[in-house]
Design a protein around this motif. Sequence first.
Motif, mmCIF file in Angstrom:
data_model
loop_
_atom_site.group_PDB
_atom_site.id
_atom_site.type_symbol
_atom_site.label_atom_id
_atom_site.label_comp_id
_atom_site.label_asym_id
_atom_site.label_seq_id
_atom_site.Cartn_x
_atom_site.Cartn_y
_atom_site.Cartn_z
ATOM 1 N N ASP A 225 0.847 -1.183 0.000
ATOM 2 C CA ASP A 225 0.000 0.000 0.000
ATOM 3 C C ASP A 225 0.886 1.237 0.000
ATOM 4 O O ASP A 225 2.095 1.155 -0.262
ATOM 5 C CB ASP A 225 -0.938 -0.013 1.209
ATOM 6 C CG ASP A 225 -0.195 -0.272 2.522
ATOM 7 O OD1 ASP A 225 1.000 0.087 2.600
ATOM 8 O OD2 ASP A 225 -0.800 -0.825 3.456
ATOM 9 N N GLU A 226 0.283 2.383 0.316
ATOM 10 C CA GLU A 226 1.052 3.626 0.292
ATOM 11 C C GLU A 226 2.137 3.638 1.363
ATOM 12 O O GLU A 226 3.204 4.207 1.168
ATOM 13 C CB GLU A 226 0.100 4.814 0.497
ATOM 14 C CG GLU A 226 -0.889 5.008 -0.659
ATOM 15 C CD GLU A 226 -1.798 6.202 -0.415
ATOM 16 O OE1 GLU A 226 -1.686 6.819 0.666
ATOM 17 O OE2 GLU A 226 -2.612 6.504 -1.302
ATOM 18 N N GLN A 227 1.846 3.011 2.516
ATOM 19 C CA GLN A 227 2.851 2.958 3.574
ATOM 20 C C GLN A 227 3.955 1.958 3.250
ATOM 21 O O GLN A 227 5.088 2.106 3.719
ATOM 22 C CB GLN A 227 2.199 2.585 4.909
ATOM 23 C CG GLN A 227 1.376 3.691 5.546
ATOM 24 C CD GLN A 227 0.062 3.919 4.823
ATOM 25 O OE1 GLN A 227 -0.478 2.990 4.222
ATOM 26 N NE2 GLN A 227 -0.440 5.144 4.849
ATOM 27 N N HIS A 228 3.636 0.933 2.460
ATOM 28 C CA HIS A 228 4.616 -0.089 2.074
ATOM 29 C C HIS A 228 4.577 -0.241 0.553
ATOM 30 O O HIS A 228 4.023 -1.217 0.033
ATOM 31 C CB HIS A 228 4.323 -1.421 2.763
ATOM 32 C CG HIS A 228 4.271 -1.331 4.252
ATOM 33 N ND1 HIS A 228 3.120 -1.001 4.943
ATOM 34 C CD2 HIS A 228 5.240 -1.504 5.190
ATOM 35 C CE1 HIS A 228 3.372 -0.991 6.229
ATOM 36 N NE2 HIS A 228 4.644 -1.300 6.415
ATOM 37 N N PRO A 229 5.137 0.709 -0.183
ATOM 38 C CA PRO A 229 5.086 0.633 -1.654
ATOM 39 C C PRO A 229 5.943 -0.508 -2.179
ATOM 40 O O PRO A 229 6.983 -0.839 -1.611
ATOM 41 C CB PRO A 229 5.654 1.998 -2.083
ATOM 42 C CG PRO A 229 6.522 2.426 -0.933
ATOM 43 C CD PRO A 229 5.850 1.895 0.303
#
Length: 455
Positions: free
Chosen positions: A284-288
């Motif tokens: 996700d945005e926190q874990h691209p």
Amino acid sequence: MRAQRAVIPRPRRARAKLTSMAAFVVLAALIPTTASAAGTQEVDAELPYVCALPSGKAPATVRISADFPQRVKADEAFSPTGVTTTVELPAQAVADLTARDAAEVRPVTRLAVGVAQNSATAAATWRGRSEPVALPESGPLTLTTRGDVPSVSGRSDGDLTFTAGALAIDLDLGTADGTETGTGTGTESDSDSDSPSASSTGSASLTVDCAPAEDAPDKRLLATVPVGPDSPGTGGSPSAPAPDGTSSAPESGQRDRQGDRSPRVLENSPGTAADRDVPPCRYDEQHPPMPRSLNAYVTGYANVKKQKGASYLPPSCVLIMDGGEFRWASRVLQLVDDGAVPDAPLIRCEDHLTTLWLLSDSALVDRVAARELAPLDKLTARRRDRLVETLRVHVSTRAPGEQVGEMLGVHAQTVRYRLRTLDTYLGDRLADPDHRFALEVALRALHLRSHHGTE
């Protein structure tokens, strides 16, 4: 990234053998035995339920079908097969889901089942799942799920009864193009109310809690499996189910005595991580994601010898950011077997990054060492080893002769003599920065590979 090891070091072949034996023991504890008597009994129960929808409570119909053995022996584990749960929700549910912009739902059901024998009780959870189901334009919504259920065994002779209890339906909401919906509009509340209600577990999910209706027939009994020899008079009286769907609980003074008589259910206790749906495993945005990113689920069973059973490890998501963590963990375990990394109950790869780097390619280390130490090949093996060890301590510590002597356990004059000998054979190599660095790296790697110690 962490890796678990045994406390007592063992040879590599012994470790592999023990691993194989442990895997066999776990599987043997988990695979139910075949029913002792031939034949099965088919169960097809239709029960009324009341479900708490976002717009309010509404009646629903739940059909549960499964195959049970006709009879089993005491302590003989078995699993009901062909377990299917069909839930028919009213048109009111379709309207609630459509209001959330949903065009399809992916259902996961969790049915509480009470298991009783001779007044002793236990609880099981029957889980099922299904592919996405399109919402109808009108009329009721029918959801059908299937799945494996826990194994059960009776501890003594007597009828083993299965009773349906509360039902939770987890719905993943999707739009017509397959994407997740937003939060939508509804009557969800962020309050801490304990009353049954449809609750949102995420922006694209909804949990509907259902309870058996008061007028459910046969006290919600699903099946009765006799336990013991095939002769009259061996069955005990089944326990009457409690109003919440589980068999009636014993008085507090009887619980300790009941512990050894309750039917065995091979699953985690209710409320643990195993009761939750499998967590999402995506970036996700926190874990691209990165070019070498990986994601995987980790699950399994841990054998519990003392309890003569197995403990279920619920699925957990592992996001491998650059593709190296798993490879590093595997390499560290190999280095433990080789003696380059000390064994311990818990090994952190972060503590051995230098060792991982230096021993990443053993053939390359040998090649560099052979090139840099080639002038010493004419010496005897014993003398060469002493000179190489003195050189390793000297280039890695930059310490004076007295300290090097203390580290090697020799006199400082012996160290100085060896250094003069090395200067004679290696010449300008010790003064050249590139050769000196190559010598230090190669000597450190050789030392780590041949000695059991810390960095």
